[in-house]
Design a protein around this motif. Structure first.
Motif, PDB file in Angstrom:
ATOM      1  N   PHE A 114       0.959  -1.031  -0.272  1.00  0.00           N
ATOM      2  CA  PHE A 114      -0.053   0.035   0.027  1.00  0.00           C
ATOM      3  C   PHE A 114       0.935   0.991   0.043  1.00  0.00           C
ATOM      4  N   GLU A 115       0.301   2.271  -0.634  1.00  0.00           N
ATOM      5  CA  GLU A 115       1.044   3.624  -0.411  1.00  0.00           C
ATOM      6  C   GLU A 115      -0.006   4.445   0.119  1.00  0.00           C
ATOM      7  N   LEU A 116       0.249   5.266   1.047  1.00  0.00           N
ATOM      8  CA  LEU A 116      -0.666   6.500   1.296  1.00  0.00           C
ATOM      9  C   LEU A 116      -0.028   7.763   1.463  1.00  0.00           C
ATOM     10  N   GLN A 160       0.838   7.129  12.544  1.00  0.00           N
ATOM     11  CA  GLN A 160       0.126   5.808  13.248  1.00  0.00           C
ATOM     12  C   GLN A 160      -1.497   5.823  13.365  1.00  0.00           C
ATOM     13  N   ARG A 161      -2.096   6.981  13.778  1.00  0.00           N
ATOM     14  CA  ARG A 161      -3.430   7.234  13.727  1.00  0.00           C
ATOM     15  C   ARG A 161      -3.878   7.236  12.392  1.00  0.00           C
ATOM     16  N   CYS A 162      -3.484   7.730  11.390  1.00  0.00           N
ATOM     17  CA  CYS A 162      -3.865   7.788  10.127  1.00  0.00           C
ATOM     18  C   CYS A 162      -3.792   6.377   9.425  1.00  0.00           C
ATOM     19  N   LEU A 163      -2.724   5.608   9.564  1.00  0.00           N
ATOM     20  CA  LEU A 163      -2.573   4.234   9.029  1.00  0.00           C
ATOM     21  C   LEU A 163      -3.832   3.353   9.739  1.00  0.00           C
ATOM     22  N   ASP A 164      -3.671   3.614  11.271  1.00  0.00           N
ATOM     23  CA  ASP A 164      -4.928   2.614  11.831  1.00  0.00           C
ATOM     24  C   ASP A 164      -6.265   2.786  11.337  1.00  0.00           C
ATOM     25  N   GLU A 165      -6.497   4.097  10.949  1.00  0.00           N
ATOM     26  CA  GLU A 165      -7.832   4.624  10.542  1.00  0.00           C
ATOM     27  C   GLU A 165      -8.070   3.707   8.937  1.00  0.00           C
ATOM     28  N   PHE A 166      -6.983   4.032   8.315  1.00  0.00           N
ATOM     29  CA  PHE A 166      -7.280   3.467   7.112  1.00  0.00           C
ATOM     30  C   PHE A 166      -7.334   2.238   6.952  1.00  0.00           C
TER      31      PHE A 166
END
Length: 421
Positions: free
Chosen positions: A68-70, A86-92
């Motif tokens: 994946f690439e965010l 980390q929060r952005c990753l967890d939400e995604f």
């Protein structure tokens, strides 16, 4: 934020690339031992897969991991720390794991909705590494996930790219972030208007004047010139951080591409008789090109026939290849593509597929050398074509395609690495 995803078989090479050979910041790991180096993390993923080898013996897993690439926008990610990433990753991950139906363009016209088995990334081994664009410094996140979750089940990857886009869209809505496609479309419309305004203001068409006037408007425009003839321009693009907008995306009916921009200029300024710097005046022959260029094209093997003074070009293949978040527009004769496709050789014991090598070859054909090198590295290869690489002056399309295919196969050969302790 935009997101991309693909199931891959070259997990080891992707681990090296995502961590920049242990030089990237590790944002988060999941179900992996603490303190492992990058290849140690990949080794643990392989060990976990081997535990379920018997379960998948009848149908071995070829695509062993998901990448994946965010990419949040510069405004969204400004002042973010590791915890924010980390929060952005967890939400995604939460959003993508809850997708059970995907809207997509079906084989027949119109959109179709297809049910999919939800992924279980939250209960899978993965690591996320933070990259920063070498030029703009804009950060983006690479995520490598084990296809087999901790319960021994296979993460479904049907329409995984579409799922990533859907998950990113939900995250954007939660935070009130602008949709990436809306931003891009508005940007394209704005650039198109700026280009048309510049053309209207010019007394004669000149590439340098055209580019300079757009730069004074605040745009980062890059003219792509011919290596053997620096006066000749064969493409241009606008840069916005890690993303680019090609001339082919502007205007109506590709009216601002190199091949059509002078006609567009004449239409906007019909009272003028412009001559491009370094180009010959338009011929009186009623054709798309001058007779000189027709004869040159025929002698070089780049066209098929000339009928009644008109050049008949071969069928062309068009494709967009994405590398590190940038879109590269490929336009090449179908005969050259077929020749190239037949010459691809897949190296033994490597992770690059036939399609991977073909993409590298097409990038070489279009002189996107940095992109070709980067893609070969992500497939487990390495090196570069060298400073002397380029198309010979008298080389026709098919000979050039053959050489690009051979070079791509060489670039994608697996690099021999020393034994790790």
């Amino acid at each position: 934020m935009i997101a991309k995803a693909a199931a891959i078989q070259h997990g080891q090479a992707m681990t090296n690339y995502a961590t920049k050979n242990n030089r990237a910041d590790i944002v988060k790991t999941n179900h992996l031992s603490e303190g492992l180096p990058p290849m140690g993390m990949w080794d643990e993923m392989v060990l976990h897969q081997s535990m379920f080898k018997q379960k998948y013996a009848k149908k071995p897993i070829e695509l062993t991991s998901i990448r994946f690439e965010l990419s949040p926008s510069e405004e969204e990610a400004r002042k973010w720390n590791i915890e924010d990433w980390q929060r952005c990753l967890d939400e995604f991950i939460h959003e993508i794991d809850h997708i059970s139906k995907v809207s997509h363009i079906g084989k027949r016209k119109g959109k179709a909705a297809t049910s999919v088995k939800p992924t279980n990334i939250s209960n899978s081994q993965y690591f996320a590494a933070l990259h920063r664009d070498s030029k703009s410094g804009i950060p983006h996140l690479h995520l490598v996930v084990n296809r087999i979750d901790m319960d021994g089940n296979l993460n479904d990857v049907k329409f995984i790219g579409e799922r990533a886009v859907m998950a990113a869209k939900v995250v954007n809505q939660h935070h009130g972030w602008k949709d990436a496609m809306d931003i891009r479309e508005k940007r394209i419309a704005k650039i198109t208007n700026a280009c048309l305004d510049v053309l209207r203001s010019m007394s004669a068409f000149d590439w340098n004047v055209y580019a300079d006037k757009l730069r004074t408007k605040g745009y980062d425009i890059e003219l792509i010139r011919d290596k053997t003839d620096q006066v000749k321009v064969h493409g241009y693009r606008f840069k916005f951080g890690r993303s680019t907008i090609k001339a082919s995306e502007l205007g109506v009916g590709r009216s601002l591409t190199v091949s059509k921009i002078e006609n567009t200029f004449r239409r906007l300024s019909p009272q003028l008789t412009p001559v491009a710097v370094g180009q010959r005046p338009a011929s009186s022959v009623p054709s798309a090109t001058t007779m000189d260029s027709q004869n040159a094209a025929v002698s070089s093997g780049r066209s098929r026939t000339v009928n009644d003074g008109k050049l008949v070009l071969p069928a062309r293949l068009r494709k967009i290849i994405e590398v590190d978040g940038e879109r590269f527009n490929i336009v090449m004769p179908r005969t050259a593509y077929d020749t190239m496709n037949s010459c691809i050789e897949v190296p033994e014991n490597g992770s690059a597929s036939h399609n991977d090598i073909l993409n590298v070859a097409m990038l070489l054909f279009m002189n996107y050398l940095d992109a070709a090198t980067s893609m070969s590295e992500s497939c487990g290869g390495g090196g570069s074509p060298g400073s002397g690489w380029g198309r010979d002056k008298d080389e026709d399309d098919r000979d050039w395609a053959r050489r690009c295919a051979r070079q791509a196969s060489s670039l994608c050969k697996p690099i021999k690495r020393g034994m790790r302790r």
